[in-house]
Scaffold this motif. Structure first.
Motif, PDB file in Angstrom:
ATOM      1  N   LEU A 159       0.832  -1.198   0.000  1.00  0.00           N
ATOM      2  CA  LEU A 159       0.000   0.000   0.000  1.00  0.00           C
ATOM      3  C   LEU A 159       0.868   1.250   0.000  1.00  0.00           C
ATOM      4  O   LEU A 159       1.843   1.337   0.747  1.00  0.00           O
ATOM      5  N   ASN A 160       0.514   2.188  -0.837  1.00  0.00           N
ATOM      6  CA  ASN A 160       1.082   3.532  -0.778  1.00  0.00           C
ATOM      7  C   ASN A 160       0.063   4.411  -0.068  1.00  0.00           C
ATOM      8  O   ASN A 160      -1.037   4.632  -0.592  1.00  0.00           O
ATOM      9  N   LYS A 161       0.434   4.903   1.126  1.00  0.00           N
ATOM     10  CA  LYS A 161      -0.540   5.554   2.005  1.00  0.00           C
ATOM     11  C   LYS A 161      -0.326   7.067   2.061  1.00  0.00           C
ATOM     12  O   LYS A 161       0.806   7.538   1.965  1.00  0.00           O
ATOM     13  N   ASN A 162      -1.433   7.790   2.232  1.00  0.00           N
ATOM     14  CA  ASN A 162      -1.331   9.236   2.411  1.00  0.00           C
ATOM     15  C   ASN A 162      -1.569   9.649   3.860  1.00  0.00           C
ATOM     16  O   ASN A 162      -1.642  10.837   4.175  1.00  0.00           O
ATOM     17  N   VAL A 163      -1.718   8.655   4.749  1.00  0.00           N
ATOM     18  CA  VAL A 163      -1.825   8.893   6.186  1.00  0.00           C
ATOM     19  C   VAL A 163      -1.027   7.798   6.887  1.00  0.00           C
ATOM     20  O   VAL A 163      -0.591   6.828   6.266  1.00  0.00           O
ATOM     21  N   ASP A 164      -0.821   7.930   8.198  1.00  0.00           N
ATOM     22  CA  ASP A 164      -0.175   6.867   8.964  1.00  0.00           C
ATOM     23  C   ASP A 164      -1.023   5.599   8.911  1.00  0.00           C
ATOM     24  O   ASP A 164      -2.259   5.668   8.793  1.00  0.00           O
ATOM     25  N   ASP A 165      -0.366   4.446   9.029  1.00  0.00           N
ATOM     26  CA  ASP A 165      -1.069   3.164   8.942  1.00  0.00           C
ATOM     27  C   ASP A 165      -2.299   3.107   9.836  1.00  0.00           C
ATOM     28  O   ASP A 165      -3.395   2.733   9.416  1.00  0.00           O
ATOM     29  N   GLU A 166      -2.119   3.464  11.112  1.00  0.00           N
ATOM     30  CA  GLU A 166      -3.208   3.331  12.080  1.00  0.00           C
ATOM     31  C   GLU A 166      -4.340   4.312  11.829  1.00  0.00           C
ATOM     32  O   GLU A 166      -5.427   4.161  12.394  1.00  0.00           O
ATOM     33  N   ALA A 167      -4.102   5.307  10.968  1.00  0.00           N
ATOM     34  CA  ALA A 167      -5.130   6.306  10.679  1.00  0.00           C
ATOM     35  C   ALA A 167      -5.946   5.965   9.434  1.00  0.00           C
ATOM     36  O   ALA A 167      -6.883   6.687   9.093  1.00  0.00           O
ATOM     37  N   ILE A 168      -5.617   4.865   8.760  1.00  0.00           N
ATOM     38  CA  ILE A 168      -6.358   4.473   7.563  1.00  0.00           C
ATOM     39  C   ILE A 168      -7.799   4.117   7.941  1.00  0.00           C
ATOM     40  O   ILE A 168      -8.037   3.351   8.868  1.00  0.00           O
ATOM     41  N   ARG A 169      -8.746   4.672   7.199  1.00  0.00           N
ATOM     42  CA  ARG A 169     -10.163   4.430   7.469  1.00  0.00           C
ATOM     43  C   ARG A 169     -10.941   4.044   6.210  1.00  0.00           C
ATOM     44  O   ARG A 169     -12.098   3.636   6.303  1.00  0.00           O
ATOM     45  N   SER A 170     -10.337   4.194   5.023  1.00  0.00           N
ATOM     46  CA  SER A 170     -11.026   3.859   3.783  1.00  0.00           C
ATOM     47  C   SER A 170     -10.009   3.773   2.652  1.00  0.00           C
ATOM     48  O   SER A 170      -8.851   4.202   2.805  1.00  0.00           O
ATOM     49  N   PRO A 171     -10.430   3.257   1.482  1.00  0.00           N
ATOM     50  CA  PRO A 171      -9.521   3.204   0.327  1.00  0.00           C
ATOM     51  C   PRO A 171      -9.065   4.577  -0.149  1.00  0.00           C
ATOM     52  O   PRO A 171      -8.118   4.656  -0.944  1.00  0.00           O
ATOM     53  N   TYR A 197     -10.270 -11.437 -12.706  1.00  0.00           N
ATOM     54  CA  TYR A 197     -10.226 -10.489 -11.604  1.00  0.00           C
ATOM     55  C   TYR A 197     -11.593  -9.882 -11.338  1.00  0.00           C
ATOM     56  O   TYR A 197     -12.491  -9.900 -12.178  1.00  0.00           O
ATOM     57  N   LYS A 198     -11.728  -9.334 -10.144  1.00  0.00           N
ATOM     58  CA  LYS A 198     -12.874  -8.521  -9.743  1.00  0.00           C
ATOM     59  C   LYS A 198     -12.334  -7.433  -8.832  1.00  0.00           C
ATOM     60  O   LYS A 198     -11.562  -7.725  -7.913  1.00  0.00           O
ATOM     61  N   ILE A 199     -12.702  -6.185  -9.094  1.00  0.00           N
ATOM     62  CA  ILE A 199     -12.177  -5.084  -8.298  1.00  0.00           C
ATOM     63  C   ILE A 199     -13.301  -4.149  -7.899  1.00  0.00           C
ATOM     64  O   ILE A 199     -14.192  -3.848  -8.706  1.00  0.00           O
ATOM     65  N   ASP A 200     -13.286  -3.712  -6.664  1.00  0.00           N
ATOM     66  CA  ASP A 200     -14.251  -2.743  -6.169  1.00  0.00           C
ATOM     67  C   ASP A 200     -13.920  -1.372  -6.739  1.00  0.00           C
ATOM     68  O   ASP A 200     -12.753  -1.001  -6.890  1.00  0.00           O
ATOM     69  N   GLU A 201     -14.943  -0.605  -7.052  1.00  0.00           N
ATOM     70  CA  GLU A 201     -14.736   0.680  -7.713  1.00  0.00           C
ATOM     71  C   GLU A 201     -13.986   1.689  -6.842  1.00  0.00           C
ATOM     72  O   GLU A 201     -13.433   2.666  -7.357  1.00  0.00           O
ATOM     73  N   GLU A 202     -13.940   1.466  -5.540  1.00  0.00           N
ATOM     74  CA  GLU A 202     -13.242   2.405  -4.655  1.00  0.00           C
ATOM     75  C   GLU A 202     -11.741   2.152  -4.583  1.00  0.00           C
ATOM     76  O   GLU A 202     -10.997   2.979  -4.060  1.00  0.00           O
ATOM     77  N   ILE A 203     -11.292   1.006  -5.083  1.00  0.00           N
ATOM     78  CA  ILE A 203      -9.882   0.651  -4.996  1.00  0.00           C
ATOM     79  C   ILE A 203      -9.114   1.222  -6.187  1.00  0.00           C
ATOM     80  O   ILE A 203      -9.504   1.054  -7.348  1.00  0.00           O
ATOM     81  N   ALA A 204      -8.004   1.889  -5.890  1.00  0.00           N
ATOM     82  CA  ALA A 204      -7.128   2.442  -6.931  1.00  0.00           C
ATOM     83  C   ALA A 204      -5.835   1.644  -6.971  1.00  0.00           C
ATOM     84  O   ALA A 204      -5.177   1.450  -5.946  1.00  0.00           O
ATOM     85  N   LEU A 205      -5.468   1.186  -8.173  1.00  0.00           N
ATOM     86  CA  LEU A 205      -4.217   0.457  -8.371  1.00  0.00           C
ATOM     87  C   LEU A 205      -3.141   1.412  -8.865  1.00  0.00           C
ATOM     88  O   LEU A 205      -3.419   2.336  -9.638  1.00  0.00           O
ATOM     89  N   GLU A 206      -1.904   1.156  -8.443  1.00  0.00           N
ATOM     90  CA  GLU A 206      -0.795   2.024  -8.825  1.00  0.00           C
ATOM     91  C   GLU A 206       0.344   1.193  -9.396  1.00  0.00           C
ATOM     92  O   GLU A 206       0.742   0.175  -8.833  1.00  0.00           O
ATOM     93  N   LEU A 207       0.857   1.628 -10.542  1.00  0.00           N
ATOM     94  CA  LEU A 207       1.995   0.980 -11.188  1.00  0.00           C
ATOM     95  C   LEU A 207       2.979   2.056 -11.623  1.00  0.00           C
ATOM     96  O   LEU A 207       2.597   2.995 -12.332  1.00  0.00           O
ATOM     97  N   ASP A 208       4.219   1.924 -11.164  1.00  0.00           N
ATOM     98  CA  ASP A 208       5.264   2.905 -11.494  1.00  0.00           C
ATOM     99  C   ASP A 208       4.840   4.337 -11.166  1.00  0.00           C
ATOM    100  O   ASP A 208       5.072   5.282 -11.930  1.00  0.00           O
ATOM    101  N   GLY A 209       4.183   4.479 -10.025  1.00  0.00           N
ATOM    102  CA  GLY A 209       3.829   5.807  -9.536  1.00  0.00           C
ATOM    103  C   GLY A 209       2.583   6.416 -10.137  1.00  0.00           C
ATOM    104  O   GLY A 209       2.244   7.563  -9.824  1.00  0.00           O
ATOM    105  N   ILE A 214      -6.370  -2.279 -14.228  1.00  0.00           N
ATOM    106  CA  ILE A 214      -5.710  -3.579 -14.094  1.00  0.00           C
ATOM    107  C   ILE A 214      -5.445  -4.229 -15.452  1.00  0.00           C
ATOM    108  O   ILE A 214      -4.430  -4.906 -15.649  1.00  0.00           O
ATOM    109  N   LYS A 215      -6.334  -4.017 -16.419  1.00  0.00           N
ATOM    110  CA  LYS A 215      -6.103  -4.587 -17.760  1.00  0.00           C
ATOM    111  C   LYS A 215      -4.892  -3.959 -18.433  1.00  0.00           C
ATOM    112  O   LYS A 215      -4.155  -4.628 -19.152  1.00  0.00           O
ATOM    113  N   ASP A 216      -4.706  -2.672 -18.206  1.00  0.00           N
ATOM    114  CA  ASP A 216      -3.539  -1.997 -18.784  1.00  0.00           C
ATOM    115  C   ASP A 216      -2.258  -2.389 -18.064  1.00  0.00           C
ATOM    116  O   ASP A 216      -1.179  -2.412 -18.656  1.00  0.00           O
TER     117      ASP A 216
END
Length: 228
Positions: A159-171, A197-209, A214-216
């Protein structure tokens, strides 16, 4: 109604045959059926690891009381304590062993029901301890080479996070980094038949920043969305 081993037949062969014909849980996960002087044992083709959080969690202990009526005009009160998580993205990894599948007569229909249960069952398993539980991402790698699997794919995502681990509350607080996953899949693409695959619409995938579909991301391997 609950069934006993004797309901499936009188001999070990009859019990084995009838159990596999009637019990999808045994075809998937195996089981042991005790007989009078023997037993029938099947090793399950489907095996999962214990789930683990992909980030540090905010673990809290809470206390409460419970009251249970034990008779007219009576009440027994007990103290209880339990641990709760404010949020956790829990990952699981599993395999379907084709050799054990032949022994338990596992079918493609059984596998389809398993996948459906994993996705829909997760969000429909509503209880006090699991309220709000949702499926986020499911990836199924189908191999064309027998007796082969990459293994440890759960360790290939982070995971690449924008808050501290313990502060995560949603995708919204993270993206799922699939750099290492894409690399290992591409490295083994000659042994892979396809990926579902099956992915929830709230989940964002990151590749090379960069956020990516996911298909791409997995473009060198036949990949399609699971019909669940």
């Amino acid at each position: 109604a609950k069934k006993r081993a004797s309901d499936f037949g009188k001999t070990k062969e009859e019990v084995s045959k009838n159990v596999l014909e009637n019990c999808i849980d045994v075809r998937l996960f195996g089981g042991t059926i005790p007989l009078n002087k023997d037993s029938v044992t099947f090793t399950g083709p489907v095996q999962f690891n214990l789930g683990r959080s992909l980030h540090k969690v905010d673990l809290k202990r809470i206390k409460g009381t419970g009251a249970f009526a034990s008779g007219e005009g009576k009440a027994n009160k007990t103290f209880r304590e339990e641990y709760i998580l404010s949020y956790s993205l829990v990952g699981f990894y599993g395999i379907i062993n084709e050799n054990a599948a032949k022994i338990t007569n596992l079918t493609q229909g059984d596998i389809n029901l398993l996948i459906e249960g994993m996705w829909n069952g997760t969000k429909n398993l509503i209880s006090r301890s699991k309220v709000g539980q949702l499926p986020r991402l499911l990836i199924k790698v189908n191999y064309k080479e027998e007796n082969y699997h990459i293994g440890g794919l759960l360790k290939k995502i982070s995971l690449n996070k924008n808050v501290d681990d313990e502060a995560i509350r949603s995708p919204k607080n993270y993206t799922v980094n699939i750099n290492d996953l894409v690399k290992v899949l591409d490295k083994n693409k000659d042994k892979i038949l396809n990926i579902e695959y099956k992915i929830d619409e709230e989940i964002a995938l990151e590749l090379d920043g960069k956020e990516i579909d996911i298909k791409d991301a997995i473009k060198n391997i036949d990949i399609k969305e699971l019909e669940i």
